[in-house]
Write an enzyme that holds these catalytic residues in place. Sequence first.
Site, PDB file in Angstrom:
ATOM      1  N   LEU A  99       0.861  -1.179   0.000  1.00  0.00           N
ATOM      2  CA  LEU A  99       0.000   0.000   0.000  1.00  0.00           C
ATOM      3  C   LEU A  99       0.897   1.227   0.000  1.00  0.00           C
ATOM      4  O   LEU A  99       1.902   1.259   0.713  1.00  0.00           O
ATOM      5  CB  LEU A  99      -0.906   0.036   1.238  1.00  0.00           C
ATOM      6  CG  LEU A  99      -2.058  -0.976   1.307  1.00  0.00           C
ATOM      7  CD1 LEU A  99      -2.762  -0.860   2.658  1.00  0.00           C
ATOM      8  CD2 LEU A  99      -3.055  -0.757   0.186  1.00  0.00           C
ATOM      9  N   ASP A 100       0.541   2.253  -0.778  1.00  0.00           N
ATOM     10  CA  ASP A 100       1.296   3.508  -0.767  1.00  0.00           C
ATOM     11  C   ASP A 100       1.318   4.075   0.651  1.00  0.00           C
ATOM     12  O   ASP A 100       0.386   3.832   1.432  1.00  0.00           O
ATOM     13  CB  ASP A 100       0.656   4.536  -1.704  1.00  0.00           C
ATOM     14  CG  ASP A 100       0.893   4.198  -3.172  1.00  0.00           C
ATOM     15  OD1 ASP A 100       1.722   3.306  -3.430  1.00  0.00           O
ATOM     16  OD2 ASP A 100       0.250   4.810  -4.034  1.00  0.00           O
ATOM     17  N   PRO A 101       2.347   4.855   0.998  1.00  0.00           N
ATOM     18  CA  PRO A 101       2.436   5.421   2.359  1.00  0.00           C
ATOM     19  C   PRO A 101       1.177   6.161   2.814  1.00  0.00           C
ATOM     20  O   PRO A 101       0.777   6.046   3.967  1.00  0.00           O
ATOM     21  CB  PRO A 101       3.632   6.375   2.247  1.00  0.00           C
ATOM     22  CG  PRO A 101       4.514   5.726   1.224  1.00  0.00           C
ATOM     23  CD  PRO A 101       3.568   5.123   0.217  1.00  0.00           C
ATOM     24  N   VAL A 117      -1.900   5.612   1.918  1.00  0.00           N
ATOM     25  CA  VAL A 117      -3.081   4.747   1.932  1.00  0.00           C
ATOM     26  C   VAL A 117      -3.157   3.980   3.248  1.00  0.00           C
ATOM     27  O   VAL A 117      -2.152   3.488   3.760  1.00  0.00           O
ATOM     28  CB  VAL A 117      -3.057   3.762   0.737  1.00  0.00           C
ATOM     29  CG1 VAL A 117      -4.295   2.864   0.748  1.00  0.00           C
ATOM     30  CG2 VAL A 117      -2.961   4.527  -0.583  1.00  0.00           C
TER      31      VAL A 117
END
Length: 288
Positions: free
Chosen positions: A54-56, A58
Amino acid sequence: MIDIDKIKEQKPIQELLEFCIINVDKPADCTSFDVADKIRKIFGARKTGHFGTLDPMVTGVLPVALNRACKLVGYFMHHDKVYIGKMYIHKEISEEKLKEEMKKFVGKIKQMPPVKSAVKRQLRERRVNKFEILKINGKVVEFIADVEAGTYIRKICSDLGEKIGGAHMIELRRTKAGIFEEKTSFSIESVENAFKLWKEKNDESKIRNILIPAEIISEILPVVQVKPDNLKSILTGKPIFKKDLASSNFEKLKNGNCFSLFSEDRFIGVYKKVDEGDIIGRAEFVLN
């Protein structure tokens, strides 16, 4: 059916820690690797592995495997994901028109991964099961997206923007990853507090609720049962023969399909079905 609740209730905590999954509610402003590493340090685990980056920015569902359960990560990762997000629409557009354009992204789509991604930038086909409006507040649109693993929601929003005069994602939360859901996820702080309660006061109540036996692989892969007779040699990683089987559902599997091998509620390993005369399964991972 494998009784996961029974395993969770009866297996000693130390054994659970050796082969378990924790459904973490990932906070913003940290990477998925950071989360897995924090879990590793809390438990003093040899190894941890997360089920999909997951992106930071998110938040949400990020299952993390501990110790020997890390060998199963690949089997859990490639399942559909559900997200709740918000996107900012750059130009005025009617709700009816927006719904119409969003519907065009449901089904099979072609998607180019973003520039800042960990995968090779080439056009890929992905399946979108749902992309719908939940709420509109001015130019901020809250949406739900149910997608195939590996689909970039930020890219869907920007691709939609190209059709409607501009749009970009401003917030995203994963609410489901395969069989793991938001309602059964725990914050890192809750996990740490549960661990301390167990270590310092020998109170297992909270930690037992958090640790998911990795035998839950039985909900991802078909279960095949073996007789207990040859268990000792099977646990050395030897191939599975027809005579080893205790269940009759094996014939329904296609060659090349993976299955989880059990002896009653005891997990033996993950095997691939083969057609080699009397040999019908070869080990990919054995928990010995």
